[in-house]
Write a protein that holds these residues in place. Structure first.
Motif, PDB file in Angstrom:
ATOM      1  N   ARG A   1       0.673  -1.006   0.086  1.00  0.00           N
ATOM      2  CA  ARG A   1       0.130  -0.273   0.100  1.00  0.00           C
ATOM      3  C   ARG A   1       0.467   0.828   0.170  1.00  0.00           C
ATOM      4  NH1 ARG A   1      -4.359   1.856   5.094  1.00  0.00           N
ATOM      5  NH2 ARG A   1      -5.231   3.502   3.700  1.00  0.00           N
ATOM      6  N   TYR A   2       1.926   0.964   0.435  1.00  0.00           N
ATOM      7  CA  TYR A   2       3.118   1.864   0.042  1.00  0.00           C
ATOM      8  C   TYR A   2       4.538   2.496  -0.149  1.00  0.00           C
ATOM      9  CZ  TYR A   2      -0.193   3.593   4.049  1.00  0.00           C
ATOM     10  OH  TYR A   2      -1.449   4.672   5.296  1.00  0.00           O
TER      11      TYR A   2
ATOM     12  N   GLU B   1       9.019   6.056  13.060  1.00  0.00           N
ATOM     13  CA  GLU B   1       9.235   7.986  11.922  1.00  0.00           C
ATOM     14  C   GLU B   1       8.761   7.887  11.038  1.00  0.00           C
ATOM     15  OE1 GLU B   1      10.355  10.304  13.504  1.00  0.00           O
ATOM     16  OE2 GLU B   1      10.404   9.851  15.224  1.00  0.00           O
ATOM     17  N   VAL B   2       9.382   6.394  10.059  1.00  0.00           N
ATOM     18  CA  VAL B   2       9.197   5.775   8.797  1.00  0.00           C
ATOM     19  C   VAL B   2       7.701   5.590   8.878  1.00  0.00           C
ATOM     20  CG1 VAL B   2       9.309   4.636   7.014  1.00  0.00           C
ATOM     21  CG2 VAL B   2      11.155   4.659   8.550  1.00  0.00           C
ATOM     22  N   HIS B   3       6.679   5.410   9.616  1.00  0.00           N
ATOM     23  CA  HIS B   3       5.626   5.338   9.800  1.00  0.00           C
ATOM     24  C   HIS B   3       4.718   6.429   9.778  1.00  0.00           C
ATOM     25  CE1 HIS B   3       1.708   3.199  10.619  1.00  0.00           C
ATOM     26  NE2 HIS B   3       1.283   3.530  11.714  1.00  0.00           N
ATOM     27  N   ARG B   4       4.773   7.234  10.856  1.00  0.00           N
ATOM     28  CA  ARG B   4       5.034   8.266  10.158  1.00  0.00           C
ATOM     29  C   ARG B   4       4.826   8.906   9.383  1.00  0.00           C
ATOM     30  NH1 ARG B   4       6.096   9.183  16.036  1.00  0.00           N
ATOM     31  NH2 ARG B   4       8.349  10.135  15.414  1.00  0.00           N
ATOM     32  N   ALA B   5       6.140   8.756   8.419  1.00  0.00           N
ATOM     33  CA  ALA B   5       6.025  10.009   7.318  1.00  0.00           C
ATOM     34  C   ALA B   5       5.846   8.524   6.037  1.00  0.00           C
ATOM     35  CB  ALA B   5       6.752  10.888   7.371  1.00  0.00           C
ATOM     36  N   ARG B   6       5.175   7.750   5.416  1.00  0.00           N
ATOM     37  CA  ARG B   6       5.129   6.557   4.220  1.00  0.00           C
ATOM     38  C   ARG B   6       4.956   7.767   3.226  1.00  0.00           C
ATOM     39  NH1 ARG B   6       1.854   1.321   7.477  1.00  0.00           N
ATOM     40  NH2 ARG B   6       3.905   0.402   8.174  1.00  0.00           N
TER      41      ARG B   6
ATOM     42  N   PRO C   1       3.187   7.757  -0.457  1.00  0.00           N
ATOM     43  CA  PRO C   1       1.868   7.918  -0.767  1.00  0.00           C
ATOM     44  C   PRO C   1       1.717   7.733  -2.518  1.00  0.00           C
ATOM     45  CG  PRO C   1       1.993  10.127  -1.025  1.00  0.00           C
ATOM     46  CD  PRO C   1       3.294   9.583  -0.679  1.00  0.00           C
ATOM     47  N   TRP C   2       2.345   5.907  -1.865  1.00  0.00           N
ATOM     48  CA  TRP C   2       2.492   4.972  -3.275  1.00  0.00           C
ATOM     49  C   TRP C   2       1.173   5.011  -4.142  1.00  0.00           C
ATOM     50  CZ3 TRP C   2       7.910   3.379  -5.571  1.00  0.00           C
ATOM     51  CH2 TRP C   2       8.610   3.562  -4.373  1.00  0.00           C
ATOM     52  N   ARG C   3       0.138   4.814  -3.995  1.00  0.00           N
ATOM     53  CA  ARG C   3      -1.395   4.494  -4.493  1.00  0.00           C
ATOM     54  C   ARG C   3      -1.114   5.624  -5.068  1.00  0.00           C
ATOM     55  NH1 ARG C   3      -5.466   0.826  -0.412  1.00  0.00           N
ATOM     56  NH2 ARG C   3      -4.011  -1.343  -0.572  1.00  0.00           N
TER      57      ARG C   3
ATOM     58  N   ARG D   1       4.919  14.501  -2.108  1.00  0.00           N
ATOM     59  CA  ARG D   1       4.895  15.720  -0.996  1.00  0.00           C
ATOM     60  C   ARG D   1       4.212  16.243  -0.375  1.00  0.00           C
ATOM     61  NH1 ARG D   1       0.680  11.505  -4.024  1.00  0.00           N
ATOM     62  NH2 ARG D   1      -0.728  11.721  -2.715  1.00  0.00           N
ATOM     63  N   HIS D   2       4.241  15.223   0.950  1.00  0.00           N
ATOM     64  CA  HIS D   2       3.934  15.190   2.485  1.00  0.00           C
ATOM     65  C   HIS D   2       4.427  15.766   3.191  1.00  0.00           C
ATOM     66  CE1 HIS D   2      -0.207  14.095   0.703  1.00  0.00           C
ATOM     67  NE2 HIS D   2      -0.108  12.941   1.504  1.00  0.00           N
ATOM     68  N   ARG D   3       6.105  15.068   2.455  1.00  0.00           N
ATOM     69  CA  ARG D   3       7.802  14.710   3.278  1.00  0.00           C
ATOM     70  C   ARG D   3       8.022  16.291   3.074  1.00  0.00           C
ATOM     71  NH1 ARG D   3      10.871   9.079   3.134  1.00  0.00           N
ATOM     72  NH2 ARG D   3       8.932   7.463   3.928  1.00  0.00           N
ATOM     73  N   ARG D   4       8.460  17.160   1.789  1.00  0.00           N
ATOM     74  CA  ARG D   4       8.822  17.757   1.222  1.00  0.00           C
ATOM     75  C   ARG D   4       8.093  19.170   0.390  1.00  0.00           C
ATOM     76  NH1 ARG D   4      11.538  16.412   5.039  1.00  0.00           N
ATOM     77  NH2 ARG D   4      13.547  15.696   5.032  1.00  0.00           N
TER      78      ARG D   4
END
Length: 406
Positions: free
Chosen positions: A14-15, A27-32, A34-36, A80-83
């Motif tokens: 999913r990610y 830390e990774v879980h909070r900022a996965r 958006p692959w889909r 787009r969510h991380r940077r």
């Protein structure tokens, strides 16, 4: 292995692939990533542009370089969510380069809309506006002035009307993103307010339980302490009196255990109604008997009035705490409890003649604080301190008509 990582392969993909992010890393879980959604947008942009190019024969034919630019603009959305700021400018620059090279129009502009939407929702308003302004200004410059020097050959001016239409669509996207940002901030404030209200209610409940436990245990243990001292003193010389002291200890401890169980039952079953009614001034004779068993004579002046449940409990606990302090901290073996009505308020006064047997005359710390908290919660007041002629006085003023929310 599937349960160890929180789900099966479908949950991982999913990610993205399971080797891209380490499962279980908070830390990774909070900022996965958006692959889909990014994969869907990439496919939509590539396929949509391919079909849109058939109706734009005057534009440069879509080749490998054009498809690479489409892919870059789409894949940038993964971050787009991380940077959000670099992604907004990156997509705008890539799409502008794509249009400058004369490739066909199509859903490629959607990548800029999504990137700037994410930046706006994340609070980076200036960056989002700047990225959109960069794309629109660059496109207007090419379409109105530089079209003769850039591919495709023989291109014509787009016209000012077309640029105004494009600007209108840009403003519509920005307005929608601003609305989403405002709603997101409003939801965040509402969640914070609800969490703060829940913490406040929990703190108030802890204070209430702490007051109840203090009042119950302080009074009962004071009676037990006095009777135990008396029983030890009279054990050899007056066995019958020692037996009476032990009987009083048994009764006081049984009552204390019952009230403590009632408080703890409330903790174990939140929201459950108490099995026994809360104590009130109707138990004043019982309180006088317990004080007498501790060697304190209590004189009642005036009759206890009918009070709302909250005020009735507060009045009972204030009298109980005041008499407990007399037993523990005063040399007087006589106390007076006086009830008087003053308009819509009950004036409750507890006096002893002293002298104090220690530095904490009249009690200290949690006892007096608890009394003041009980009175303040009802809109009343507590005045406690030494009397001019010696002894100690507690004067409580409690409203007899409470608001419904109290």
């Amino acid at each position: 292995m599937e349960e160890e990582h929180g789900g099966g392969p479908s949950h991982w993909w999913r990610y993205g692939p399971p080797w891209w992010n380490r499962p279980g890393d908070p830390e990774v879980h909070r900022a996965r990533l958006p692959w889909r959604s990014t994969a869907f947008l990439t496919a939509f942009v590539l396929i949509g542009t391919h079909f849109a190019a058939h109706d734009q024969q005057h534009r440069v034919q879509l080749d490998g370089y054009g498809r690479a630019l489409l892919l870059i603009a789409s894949v940038l959305l993964l971050w787009r969510h991380r940077r959000p700021v670099p992604v907004a400018f990156g997509t705008a620059t890539t799409v502008l380069l794509y249009l400058v090279l004369g490739y066909p129009y199509g859903p490629v502009l959607l990548t800029v809309a999504v990137a700037c939407f994410s930046a706006l929702v994340a609070g980076h308003r200036r960056a989002a506006w700047a990225a959109i302004g960069l794309l629109w200004a660059g496109h207007a410059l090419v379409a109105l002035w530089l079209y003769r020097r850039l591919p495709p050959a023989g291109d014509e001016s787009a016209g000012l009307t077309q640029e105004i239409v494009i600007a209108t669509w840009v403003l519509a996207v920005v307005a929608l993103a601003e609305l989403a940002r405002v709603r997101r901030e409003q939801w965040a404030r509402e969640r914070a307010d609800r969490a703060q209200a829940a913490r406040r209610r929990a703190d108030e409940e802890r204070l209430r339980i702490a007051r109840e436990l203090h009042d119950v245990l302080a009074h009962s243990i004071s009676v037990i302490n006095v009777q135990a001292s008396m029983g030890l003193t009279l054990l050899d010389s007056d066995p019958e009196q020692a037996r009476a002291a032990l009987t009083t200890i048994k009764a006081a401890s049984k009552e204390a255990l019952g009230e403590v169980r009632q408080v703890l039952a409330t903790l174990r079953a939140p929201g459950a109604a108490p099995r026994a009614p809360a104590p009130g001034l109707d138990r004043l004779p019982e309180l006088v008997e317990q004080a007498a068993a501790a060697g304190l004579t209590v004189e009642i002046e005036g009759g206890p009035p009918q009070l709302p449940p909250g005020a009735d409990l507060a009045a009972f606990r204030i009298v109980q705490e005041a008499l407990t302090n007399v037993v523990r901290h005063s040399g007087s073996r006589h106390a007076r409890v006086r009830f008087a009505h003053d308009g819509g308020a009950l004036r409750l006064r507890i006096d002893d003649d002293g002298p104090a047997t220690g530095a904490d005359a009249g009690g200290s710390g949690n006892g007096l604080v608890g009394m003041r908290e009980r009175a303040a919660a009802l809109g009343g007041t507590i005045d406690a301190g030494p009397r001019p002629d010696g002894g100690f006085r507690v004067l409580a003023v409690l409203p007899t008509h409470l608001r419904e929310d109290q």
